[in-house]
Motif scaffolding. Structure first.
Motif, PDB file in Angstrom:
ATOM      1  N   THR A 145       0.962  -1.244   0.263  1.00 15.66           N
ATOM      2  CA  THR A 145       0.313   0.384   0.291  1.00 15.66           C
ATOM      3  C   THR A 145       1.019   0.982  -0.452  1.00 15.66           C
ATOM      4  N   LEU A 146       1.895   1.426   0.110  1.00 16.14           N
ATOM      5  CA  LEU A 146       2.411   2.579   0.472  1.00 16.14           C
ATOM      6  C   LEU A 146       2.867   3.458  -0.796  1.00 16.14           C
ATOM      7  N   PRO A 147       3.505   2.506  -2.227  1.00 11.24           N
ATOM      8  CA  PRO A 147       2.529   3.823  -3.556  1.00 11.24           C
ATOM      9  C   PRO A 147       1.837   4.498  -3.479  1.00 11.24           C
ATOM     10  N   LEU A 148       0.448   3.839  -2.794  1.00 13.61           N
ATOM     11  CA  LEU A 148      -0.512   4.387  -2.719  1.00 13.61           C
ATOM     12  C   LEU A 148      -0.737   5.332  -2.345  1.00 13.61           C
ATOM     13  N   VAL A 277      13.785  -1.934   3.844  1.00 13.60           N
ATOM     14  CA  VAL A 277      14.368  -1.449   2.706  1.00 13.60           C
ATOM     15  C   VAL A 277      14.512  -2.257   1.228  1.00 13.60           C
ATOM     16  N   GLU A 278      13.883  -4.165   1.340  1.00 11.93           N
ATOM     17  CA  GLU A 278      13.961  -4.931   0.843  1.00 11.93           C
ATOM     18  C   GLU A 278      12.903  -4.485  -0.145  1.00 11.93           C
ATOM     19  N   GLY A 279      12.079  -4.237   0.489  1.00 11.48           N
ATOM     20  CA  GLY A 279      10.573  -4.133  -0.058  1.00 11.48           C
ATOM     21  C   GLY A 279      10.108  -2.752  -1.059  1.00 11.48           C
ATOM     22  N   VAL A 280      10.635  -1.843  -0.474  1.00 13.28           N
ATOM     23  CA  VAL A 280      10.742  -0.455  -0.872  1.00 13.28           C
ATOM     24  C   VAL A 280      11.445  -0.325  -2.376  1.00 13.28           C
ATOM     25  N   LYS A 281      12.487  -0.968  -2.187  1.00 10.79           N
ATOM     26  CA  LYS A 281      13.409  -1.008  -3.655  1.00 10.79           C
ATOM     27  C   LYS A 281      12.544  -2.077  -4.658  1.00 10.79           C
ATOM     28  N   LEU A 282      12.082  -3.079  -4.039  1.00 12.53           N
ATOM     29  CA  LEU A 282      10.780  -4.204  -5.089  1.00 12.53           C
ATOM     30  C   LEU A 282       9.386  -2.982  -5.536  1.00 12.53           C
TER      31      LEU A 282
END
Length: 286
Positions: A145-148, A277-282
């Motif tokens: 949901t972060l990019p949303l 960090v791993e999730g945000v990179k993806l």
């Protein structure tokens, strides 16, 4: 046979894909509204059951020959709670041996700002009262949901949200789907409640720092008032109901509703879940 409801949704797809990696397709069934959307699974040998939560007769048909059901929570319809009850009732009527439900990991259901989330706990109560052997997956807010929340121009404009310094133990939807599949295949149905969360809780300041580290650009987080976010969303033509729900999420984050941390997800996966960090990179393709 395991029946996955909401099978063409994002979580349902993740669960099904993981089930098919570890069990024959003939042991898997999918409840879908539109059979055409399940053509790939059907070609693999998955049993496709056409129906939906609001149609009890279709649920009765879908439950035939099923031993275990995964009830993936419905959307924001006014009758969503009753729809959940329909699935539980149909499973009990059909003699299903286990019903698993995807609930939410929230600290205090009695003080939620996002009232839509209360339905999860009402569904839990109904399931527990039904007498059906069950499993409850209390899932934290998806990291997806972060990019949303941050918007498409976050690297240029930074993060402006009314989340205070509230923290969330985000986890990737894909890893939740994998863990749910593994628990379902384990065979036990002991009325257990799993809390599927990341290994650490993060604030939006932490999200901004991760974006800064990965992009090489300075990304800042600004805590704004609810009305500032609401005004910006209205300018983009976002419906009022969506604005209300987004602010509900932000308010609950601010008040610490989403900062539960549990090792259940790591145990089910057999590894540590993705870090921020791993999730945000993806998710941001950085």
């Amino acid at each position: 046979m395991i029946l996955v409801t909401g099978a063409t949704g994002q979580l349902g797809t993740a669960v099904l894909d993981n089930l098919l990696q570890h069990t024959p397709a003939q042991q898997v069934a999918a409840l879908v509204r539109d059979e055409a959307k399940a053509a790939t699974w059907q070609a693999q040998g998955v049993s496709i059951r056409v129906g939906h939560y609001g149609d009890p007769a279709s649920l009765d048909r879908a439950m035939q020959g099923i031993e275990k059901v995964l009830l993936i929570s419905g959307g924001g319809e006014d009758d969503a709670l009753q729809q959940h009850y329909h699935v539980i009732d149909a499973a009990k009527k059909a003699g299903v041996r286990c019903l698993a439900y995807t609930s939410r990991a929230l600290k205090d259901p009695s003080s939620l700002a996002n009232h839509l989330m209360v339905r999860h706990f009402q569904t839990e109560e109904y399931l527990q009262a039904s007498g059906l052997p069950h499993i409850i997956f209390r899932n934290i807010l998806y990291m997806d949901t972060l990019p949303l929340f941050t918007g498409p121009t976050v690297l240029e404009t930074g993060i402006s949200l009314p989340g205070g310094q509230g923290r969330v133990a985000y986890a990737l939807r894909s890893e939740m789907g994998e863990a749910i599949a593994k628990v379902l295949l384990a065979g036990t149905c002991d009325n257990r409640i799993y809390h599927f969360t990341g290994a650490e809780a993060y604030s939006f300041t932490d999200v901004a720092a991760a974006l800064t580290e990965l992009s090489g650009r300075q990304v800042a987080y600004t805590d704004v008032e609810n009305e500032v976010l609401a005004g910006r969303m209205r300018e983009r033509g976002v419906p009022e109901v969506a604005i209300e729900r987004t602010i509900g999420f932000m308010t609950d984050i601010k008040h610490g509703q989403e900062d539960i941390v549990s090792s259940d997800l790591a145990t089910a996966l057999g590894r540590q879940p993705a870090s921020l960090v791993e999730g945000v990179k993806l998710l941001y393709k950085l």
